[in-house]
Design a protein around this motif. Structure first.
Motif, short mmCIF file in Angstrom:
data_model
loop_
_atom_site.label_atom_id
_atom_site.label_comp_id
_atom_site.label_asym_id
_atom_site.label_seq_id
_atom_site.Cartn_x
_atom_site.Cartn_y
_atom_site.Cartn_z
N ASN A 98 0.84 -1.20 0.00
CA ASN A 98 0.00 0.00 0.00
C ASN A 98 0.87 1.24 0.00
O ASN A 98 1.27 1.73 1.05
CB ASN A 98 -0.92 0.00 1.22
N TYR A 99 1.19 1.70 -1.17
CA TYR A 99 2.00 2.92 -1.28
C TYR A 99 1.52 3.71 -2.49
O TYR A 99 0.93 3.16 -3.43
CB TYR A 99 3.49 2.58 -1.43
N THR A 100 1.75 5.00 -2.44
CA THR A 100 1.45 5.87 -3.57
C THR A 100 2.74 6.57 -3.96
O THR A 100 3.44 7.10 -3.10
CB THR A 100 0.39 6.92 -3.19
N LYS A 101 3.03 6.55 -5.22
CA LYS A 101 4.30 7.09 -5.68
C LYS A 101 4.13 8.51 -6.21
O LYS A 101 3.14 8.80 -6.89
CB LYS A 101 4.83 6.16 -6.78
N ASN A 131 10.76 4.37 -5.70
CA ASN A 131 10.02 4.18 -4.45
C ASN A 131 10.45 2.85 -3.84
O ASN A 131 10.41 1.81 -4.49
CB ASN A 131 8.51 4.18 -4.71
N GLU A 137 7.94 -0.06 -3.96
CA GLU A 137 7.81 -0.63 -5.30
C GLU A 137 9.02 -1.52 -5.60
O GLU A 137 8.89 -2.62 -6.15
CB GLU A 137 7.71 0.49 -6.33
N GLU A 154 3.93 13.84 2.64
CA GLU A 154 4.28 14.34 1.30
C GLU A 154 4.98 15.70 1.36
O GLU A 154 4.61 16.56 2.16
CB GLU A 154 3.01 14.46 0.46
N LYS A 193 6.24 11.18 -2.02
CA LYS A 193 5.31 10.52 -1.11
C LYS A 193 6.05 9.44 -0.33
O LYS A 193 7.18 9.09 -0.70
CB LYS A 193 4.13 9.96 -1.90
#
Lengths: 165, 326
Positions: free
Chosen positions: A13-16, A33, A36, B257, B277
């Motif tokens: 669960n990550y957002t890049k 990331n 990832e 962020e 992020k």
């Protein structure tokens, strides 16, 4: 309103983010990331996600039990997702030259004196002391960010992990 | 040439503040602004961002490379001496030949800046604090806040929490959890140590340690691997300076962020915008300047190579301005 949620990344669960170019080359930022990277890595693969001359930060997918390793200099393991158990051992004889860089795999189980065991959770950092051996164990897939120096097992695959355009 | 002069504070002006000189530069403040003059020009800036920038410059010992207070004023660290400049990294000032630079011994410029902070920071204003966690910088002279402006930057020798190294933070030691990090787990690792290995078997809650930071935009050294320094920091609102790199620097976003505006180090022309992020890793090349914007207090790992040789190698073209090529 007024209650804040701290957003951490997780393996699943990550957002890049990313680089928006104005007048530059995206490759200059070596942007990746770590979650990832770890999600696509083999267990215990030491993938460099940051490099500054000889120094690196490695993203390591911790899963199962690692091999024993010996480090010629201090390393620092930061658990950024999951849980990790670290066993430390004082080898009966020196297994690495202090002038070397990066940790080495130790064949088999090294002989020596147990130093202790550390149970790490999310956000915990441990010292992996110079000249000592360590072995890690993770019951569930976890992610470690390792502060170290580039060694024989450091994996560099920048073109695969970084933003290029 | 290195300029040598004494930092002289005048008698207080009608607003209650002393004025200072450093070589050909003079500094004066009123209720809202700092007024800086040098032989070829002058500059006016709001006092709050100026004091925040000055505070970082002093606390960081002039940091790595260039500390731009804004588009005109700043310093360049030569690690022993320091340039104070006006317009040196402003394309228009350079073209008009209105830029000015003087070099000072490190201790002299630091003592002058410390004297300015001691006199110009009023009671209740903390230049290190987030805007919602401090009083006002503006107005007539009103006491001081020397405990805030003389904070020592944390610089662990090996790792925070080890015996005889930098201590952990706690409520008892005056570091409560920040209001924006109340949800950060405070549990400590379980450490089982065999007798005799107490100085080597050690761990701590890195995120809890950061959640208790009482300052913003102030990287502190937490772990050391030869010249590799992990310098985490908590960020909220805007980085009060625009940092011009003299070496590659890395940012590892640990939570939340930050958006970075990246401009050319020499001219200030925009080059990129980097949105980071949690989990993102990004290099800052050695030929840029950058300023960060953090909407919520966030955890940033600034990772530095402290080698004294790097600035010279890069300046001479013997080392690249980027960390890797691929």
């Amino acid at each position: 309103m007024g209650d804040y949620t701290t957003v951490f990344g997780r393996l699943n669960n990550y957002t890049k983010g990313g680089v928006e170019l104005i007048n530059d080359d995206a490759k200059n930022y070596v942007f990746s990331n770590m979650f990832e990277v770890a999600s696509r890595a083999k267990p215990w693969e030491k993938v460099a996600v940051a490099k500054n001359q000889q120094y690196v930060l490695e993203a390591i997918r911790a899963e199962g039990t690692s091999e024993w390793r010996v480090t010629p200099h201090d390393e620092f393991a930061l658990v950024v997702d999951g849980d990790l158990v670290v066993e430390l051992l004082d080898p009966a004889k020196p297994l690495v030259d202090a002038n070397e860089s990066g940790s080495r795999a130790v064949k088999g189980d090294p002989q020596g004196t147990p130093m202790g065991t550390i149970h790490l959770g999310h956000g915990h950092m441990a010292l992996l002391p110079a000249g000592r051996c360590y072995r890690m164990r993770a019951e569930q897939p976890s992610v470690v960010l390792l502060q170290t120096i580039q060694g024989p097992d450091t994996v560099e695959k920048w073109a695969d992990i970084c933003q290029k355009f | 040439m290195t300029t040598s002069s004494l930092a002289l504070g005048t008698e207080p002006n009608e607003h209650g503040y002393r004025s200072f000189t450093l070589g050909g530069f003079s500094f004066e403040r009123d209720e809202y602004f700092v007024h800086i003059e040098w032989p070829t020009g002058r500059h006016v800036a709001a006092i709050e961002p100026f004091l925040k920038a000055l505070m970082r410059d002093v606390a960081w010992n002039f940091f790595y490379g260039t500390v731009n207070f804004d588009s005109v004023i700043g310093t360049v660290n030569h690690y022993g001496t320091v340039d104070l400049f006006a317009g040196r990294f402003n394309e228009a000032y350079r073209m008009a030949e209105l830029d000015h630079l003087e070099n000072f011994p490190h201790d002299e410029i630091k003592q002058t800046f410390q004297a300015i902070l001691a006199d110009w920071v009023n009671e209740g204003f903390d230049p290190f604090a987030a805007p919602q966690e401090t009083g006002s910088a503006y107005g007539l002279k009103n006491g001081d806040n020397n405990s805030a402006v003389t904070r020592e930057r944390v610089t662990a020798q090996r790792m925070v929490g080890l015996p005889n190294d930098e201590p952990l933070r706690s409520d008892a030691s005056g570091y409560p959890v920040n209001r924006m990090f109340l949800d950060v787990d405070q549990s400590e690792p379980q450490v089982e140590v065999e007798p005799g290995y107490e100085k080597e078997v050690s761990a701590f809650n890195f995120f809890a340690y950061l959640s208790r930071s009482d300052v913003t935009w102030n990287p502190s050294v937490v772990s050391v691997c030869r010249d590799s320094l992990m310098c985490p920091t908590t960020e909220e609102f805007i980085l009060p300076i625009i940092h011009g790199n003299d070496r590659v620097e890395w940012f590892i976003q640990l939570s939340d962020e930050i958006v970075w505006e990246v401009n050319d180090r020499e001219t200030g022309r925009p080059r990129a915008k980097v949105t980071m992020k949690a989990g993102d890793c990004s290099a800052m090349p050695a030929d840029i300047r950058h300023q960060g914007f953090s909407p919520k207090r966030s955890m940033l790992l600034v990772w530095e190579n402290n080698s004294a040789e790097l600035p010279g190698l890069i300046a001479r073209g013997e080392a690249p301005t980027v960390p890797v090529r691929f």
